[in-house]
Scaffold this motif. Structure first.
Motif, PDB file in Angstrom:
ATOM      1  N   HIS A   1     -27.780  10.760  22.504  1.00  0.00           N
ATOM      2  CA  HIS A   1     -27.198  11.338  21.282  1.00  0.00           C
ATOM      3  C   HIS A   1     -25.943  10.560  20.878  1.00  0.00           C
ATOM      4  O   HIS A   1     -25.155  10.141  21.715  1.00  0.00           O
TER       5      HIS A   1
ATOM      6  N   HIS B   1     -26.656  10.308  27.892  1.00  0.00           N
ATOM      7  CA  HIS B   1     -27.862  10.384  27.066  1.00  0.00           C
ATOM      8  C   HIS B   1     -27.651   9.725  25.715  1.00  0.00           C
ATOM      9  O   HIS B   1     -26.563   9.258  25.402  1.00  0.00           O
TER      10      HIS B   1
ATOM     11  N   HIS C   1     -31.787  18.163  28.703  1.00  0.00           N
ATOM     12  CA  HIS C   1     -31.356  18.395  27.323  1.00  0.00           C
ATOM     13  C   HIS C   1     -32.146  17.565  26.304  1.00  0.00           C
ATOM     14  O   HIS C   1     -32.395  18.010  25.184  1.00  0.00           O
TER      15      HIS C   1
ATOM     16  N   ASP D   1     -24.805  16.725  28.585  1.00  0.00           N
ATOM     17  CA  ASP D   1     -25.287  17.922  27.893  1.00  0.00           C
ATOM     18  C   ASP D   1     -26.426  18.501  28.721  1.00  0.00           C
ATOM     19  O   ASP D   1     -27.344  17.772  29.107  1.00  0.00           O
TER      20      ASP D   1
ATOM     21  N   HIS E   1     -22.460  10.802  22.199  1.00  0.00           N
ATOM     22  CA  HIS E   1     -22.242  10.335  23.573  1.00  0.00           C
ATOM     23  C   HIS E   1     -22.408   8.812  23.697  1.00  0.00           C
ATOM     24  O   HIS E   1     -22.085   8.243  24.725  1.00  0.00           O
TER      25      HIS E   1
HETATM   26 ZN   LIG Z   1     -26.666  15.845  23.285  1.00  0.00          ZN
END
Ligand SMILES: [Zn+2]
Length: 465
Positions: free
Chosen positions: A63, A61, A161, A186, A66
């Motif tokens: 974020h 994802h 998430h 996540d 990551h």
């Molecule tokens: Zn995350």
């Protein structure tokens, strides 16, 4: 098959897993280390592998913990495909250049004030590096099965998430039996007011599971109910509600909840301002991925309309001269930087106002200090008195708690042979290890930073660590 844990081991940031499948090498996630200095310094250390030697990168994802190291990997020579979901690709187009600009500004600030021990201070990467990384993104549907490279396949399933967030199962298709490993990424919550629940996991021989809240259960209080009373009392006394918020995900959840509260007359009809260009750009994306969230077209329209978007820095400053009642949502979520600092400077000194935190506040941040009862905070070199009410919402976490993590894994068609617990502070990771061992009766390991595990035929040319 061999997996090496190059991040999110004993910590919640820096997710990076090197997977060797025979002669093939794949990197799962490419995250930045964040938080305390000891972790951030790892971003500057050389990688223990040659970026050009990778066949593919797969991202769970958008974020930054990551994905935010990808520009470095590309600058250091990686030119292969980076597979991610379509929504992740669109979010990364907002997130990576923004992360680069932030680092460039910080380096410039350090040089201007002469407090860097590196002379001159330089950013970890530039906006140009971030844009080069975006060029390599290969969007995949969610859910979908893809061919990664010869002999390696991957499936993406919904992780709930964040928009675009996926769990990724990777399979090595050998001559005899195939081998598989599942990365949870996540994981969202089973009953999140905004996002749909994670898909049940596909069967896999090994599982790498996150443990952010491996030692905690979330409260059962619903987020909308929790939000109503503090907003009502602050607006009724003519106060200003300042909400430091993460620009993607939490900002949209709050807009949705505020729209609902307003529609049913639970809070006064005061103006709402969204002062975060990134949050504004991310909000329309929810319309394009209706199978990932729970909002109807009518609710999406209400969420998009409830706030005035603040664009220029001038508009942002003008808000501070406007009196209450009003609600201001602004980044960053832990008040570590960004436009919200100007609003704290203006509104924290007045006891009629409310500062409302919405997520995890890491130690050392202004958010943690204010929640800990600090009566002054330092903003832009000045001490600002805190007389406003300060509180934190409990029902707005975007991570599953340990009961939800165990429930997710128990939904697999067959039990894995081995589970690795990552992406948690040491106490949280160990708590989840014990829960899993007790309740699912599987072998569970909390890997250390840099640790490798292998199975089956030895990987050719694999470096021993
Ligand atoms: Zn995350």
């Amino acid at each position: 098959m061999r997996v090496t844990f190059l991040g999110a081991a004993g910590a919640v940031t820096g997710s990076k897993y090197l997977l060797q499948l025979g002669a093939r090498r794949v990197l799962v996630d490419c995250g930045l280390f964040q938080g305390v200095k000891r972790l951030r310094e790892r971003n500057w250390q050389p990688l223990p592998f040659e970026p050009r030697s990778l066949d593919a990168v797969l991202l769970t994802h958008a974020h930054i913990d990551h994905s935010g190291y990808l520009p470095v990997l590309v600058r250091e020579g990686y030119r292969g495909p980076v597979y991610c979901t379509e929504a992740t690709r669109r979010l990364l187009a907002l997130v990576l250049p923004d992360a680069a600009r932030l680092q460039e500004e910080e380096a410039e600030f350090a040089n201007r004030h002469g407090f860097s021990k590196h002379a001159p201070a330089r950013p970890l990467y530039t906006e140009g590096d971030a844009r080069a990384a975006l060029e390599l993104l290969h969007p995949v549907a969610l859910p979908s099965d893809i061919a990664v490279c010869a002999g390696v396949g991957a499936s993406y399933t919904r992780a709930g998430h964040l928009l675009g967030a996926a769990s990724i199962r990777i399979e090595a298709l050998g001559e005899g039996d195939s081998e598989s490993i599942l990365f949870s990424g996540d994981l969202g919550r089973t009953h999140d007011p905004l996002m749909r629940a994670p898909d049940p996991p596909p069967a896999a021989d090994r599982v790498v599971i996150e443990s952010t809240y491996g030692d905690r259960l979330h409260s059962n209080v619903d987020a909308e109910t929790e939000l109503a009373a503090p907003l009502e009392r602050t607006l009724a006394r003519g106060g200003v509600v300042v909400v430091p918020t993460f620009a993607i995900g939490r900002a949209q959840l709050l807009l949705h909840l505020i729209a609902r509260l307003k529609a049913r007359g639970a809070i006064p009809d005061a103006p709402v301002y969204l002062n975060s260009p990134m949050a504004e750009d991310a909000t329309p994306l929810y319309q394009d991925y209706p199978h990932e969230h729970r909002l109807s077209a009518i609710e999406l329209a209400a969420m998009s309309r409830v706030a005035h978007f603040v664009n220029s820095v001038e508009e942002s400053k003008t808000l501070n001269t406007r009196g209450g009642p009003m609600i201001i949502l602004s980044a960053s979520g832990m008040a570590t930087g960004g436009r919200v600092l100007h609003h704290l400077e203006a509104f924290a000194p007045d006891g009629r106002n409310l500062v409302l935190f919405t997520g995890f506040q890491a130690a050392g941040t202004r958010g943690a200090a204010m929640l800990g009862g600090a009566d002054t905070i330092k903003v832009h070199g000045q001490w600002v008195p805190v007389r406003a009410e300060v509180m934190q919402l409990r029902g707005t976490s975007s991570h599953a708690d340990y009961r939800e993590l165990i429930g997710w894994l128990a939904g697999s068609p067959r039990a894995p042979q081995h589970v690795f617990v990552t992406h948690g502070e040491p106490a949280a990771a160990d708590a989840l290890r014990q829960h899993l061992r007790r309740e699912l009766d599987v072998e569970v390991t909390v890997p250390e930073q840099g640790e490798s595990f292998s199975w089956g035929r030895p990987a050719a040319g694999a470096p021993a660590r």
